[in-house]
Design a protein around this motif. Sequence first.
Motif, PDB file in Angstrom:
ATOM      1  N   ARG A   1      24.212  58.421  55.463  1.00 15.56           N
ATOM      2  CA  ARG A   1      22.831  58.375  54.975  1.00 15.56           C
ATOM      3  C   ARG A   1      22.116  57.104  55.451  1.00 15.56           C
ATOM      4  NH1 ARG A   1      20.024  60.870  50.825  1.00 15.56           N
ATOM      5  NH2 ARG A   1      21.707  61.775  49.603  1.00 15.56           N
ATOM      6  N   SER A   2      22.899  55.982  55.599  1.00 14.20           N
ATOM      7  CA  SER A   2      22.269  54.705  55.952  1.00 14.20           C
ATOM      8  C   SER A   2      22.096  54.515  57.463  1.00 14.20           C
ATOM      9  CB  SER A   2      23.140  53.559  55.410  1.00 14.20           C
ATOM     10  OG  SER A   2      24.407  53.607  56.056  1.00 14.20           O
ATOM     11  N   ASN A   3      22.637  55.425  58.241  1.00 16.25           N
ATOM     12  CA  ASN A   3      22.596  55.229  59.699  1.00 16.25           C
ATOM     13  C   ASN A   3      21.305  55.801  60.291  1.00 16.25           C
ATOM     14  OD1 ASN A   3      23.070  54.877  62.392  1.00 16.25           O
ATOM     15  ND2 ASN A   3      25.117  55.831  62.397  1.00 16.25           N
ATOM     16  N   GLU A   4      20.209  55.084  60.040  1.00 15.11           N
ATOM     17  CA  GLU A   4      18.905  55.602  60.442  1.00 15.11           C
ATOM     18  C   GLU A   4      18.740  55.814  61.939  1.00 15.11           C
ATOM     19  OE1 GLU A   4      15.088  54.135  58.956  1.00 15.11           O
ATOM     20  OE2 GLU A   4      16.135  54.107  57.011  1.00 15.11           O
ATOM     21  N   PRO A   5      19.222  54.859  62.781  1.00 12.19           N
ATOM     22  CA  PRO A   5      19.056  55.087  64.230  1.00 12.19           C
ATOM     23  C   PRO A   5      19.704  56.396  64.669  1.00 12.19           C
ATOM     24  CG  PRO A   5      19.889  52.865  63.797  1.00 12.19           C
ATOM     25  CD  PRO A   5      19.859  53.565  62.481  1.00 12.19           C
ATOM     26  N   ALA A   6      20.889  56.688  64.109  1.00  8.87           N
ATOM     27  CA  ALA A   6      21.569  57.928  64.503  1.00  8.87           C
ATOM     28  C   ALA A   6      20.787  59.149  64.017  1.00  8.87           C
ATOM     29  CB  ALA A   6      22.990  57.946  63.941  1.00  8.87           C
ATOM     30  N   ILE A   7      20.315  59.089  62.772  1.00  2.00           N
ATOM     31  CA  ILE A   7      19.553  60.226  62.225  1.00  2.00           C
ATOM     32  C   ILE A   7      18.316  60.479  63.095  1.00  2.00           C
ATOM     33  CG2 ILE A   7      18.227  61.031  60.223  1.00  2.00           C
ATOM     34  CD1 ILE A   7      20.236  59.369  58.492  1.00  2.00           C
TER      35      ILE A   7
END
Length: 504
Positions: free
Chosen positions: A110-116
Amino acid sequence: MADVVIRQATIEDAEQIFEIENMCFPDPWSLESIEYEFEENPRAFYVVAEHSGEVVGYAGLWWIEDEGHITNVAVKPGYRNRRIGEGIIDVLLDYTIHEGIRHHTLEVRRSNEPAINLYEKFGFQVEGVRKGYYQHNGEDALIMWRHASDEEIAEAIRMMEDRFTILAIESSCDETAAAVVRGGRTVLSNVISSQIDIHKAYGGVVPEIASRHHLDNINHVVRQALEEAGQAAGSEEPMTMDDIDAIAVTYGPGLVGALLIGLATAKAYALATGKPLIGVHHIQGHISANYIEHPDLEPPFMALIVSGGHTNIVEVTDYNECHVLGGTRDDAAGEAYDKVARVLGLGYPGGPLIDRIAKEGNPDAVEFKRVFLEKDSMDFSFSGIKTGVLNYVNSEKQAGREIHVADVAASFQQAVLDVIVKKTVDAARKMNKDKIVMAGGVSANSHLREMMESECKKHGIKLYYPSPILCTDNAAMIGCAAHYKYRAGGSDDLTLDAIPGLPL
Ligand code: KG4
Ligand code: ZN
């Protein structure tokens, strides 16, 4: 990055993948489990990014029917922000969509914004949450899915069809032939072992001898077709059955003993490999030779089939749909050529010999009767003209006159072709077809081609015929016909039998 290559991964990459895995994840896969993916898991598929011989990123997925479950995507620290991750995902999606995967899914922190953000750019959307999924800190995983668009699927099907590779076998008469055909119209190999020289001594094809020679030759011919196909596909190795997607074979019409050899061979390959078997009508094959020769040709058209066994006018409405409008009531055109050649002492097969010698003769020297049958009939009859030639030769001999073989050959040919050309062009005009397609051994005839060209031109009809090697019996044409049959859902099981008089 220009100097990064993205390619399918192999077991050789396992150790480097393991290293990156260790650098990137708090709970990495073990080397054994990565090696297991390559060695034991038939549903796993990995790509790697390679820079100067070093693996700098990778992604893998598990393949479950039409779903791809992406297991890992990782880029080595120091190589991030160079669009390597994007490149890997792009290749992974592209490759797997073209292999039939429609839906892709993955889990991301959930915290991996660049990947999302990156996955969203590729069309992934969050469709669920897995609470406390990551064991080391209890973080949630977002479940993202991507569904291929209709355009992507259509493109994938097109690509798959372009790669679809058929091994085809033909043995209906006196040629033992095997070919490898890719995408329907690309011939990778076309091996023909002709028995003409053997049958010459008998003045025609002897069925028992033909069967025996098919049996002697078939394995060798198939092997050679695979060998040449390997070279044509740019490899030094012969193709193996792993490179073949389906097996095609002529199952009729033809000599039953001859057909059976090809059929038994094709069935054995189909049984041993579990690949589909596609039975092909020999005449459908002859028509399809034109698709190979003319990449842009598509149905509908009017077809003239003139071979040693057939003389038909056929309305072809689609790849797998045709209507026979007329046929011979006695001899086939090629048969008439062969018989007349024998009467004239020219040898066997007579078609090419008459073709050649007729060029030196006068087509108006002898008046042979043109048999048109009933008004508007699209049928043929050639037995009369054969008798006509025989009677002419006998009466000339009796009268002590020397026979001018070239004149008789030219006159016979003119009489036969006048009828064939007129009936075919009339049929095309009547059925509103602007294309005529010729097929079969006799369509190699040079005078038929000239006459047809000039008549077609007069009526604004486009004429198609194959080059000589594709006119006479070959397996490439069978592979092409099989491609279109298979595309329409047509395949056969191992009960497929040879049918000597198979109707069109
Ligand atoms: O299509 P094909 O190889 O075998 C069958 O399916 O029958 O056709 C063989 C026939 C033979 O009768 C041969 O004499 C004839 O085609 N043929 C020709 C020519 N080349 C082959 N007939 C007339 N002119 C030719 N150039
Ligand atoms: Zn044929």
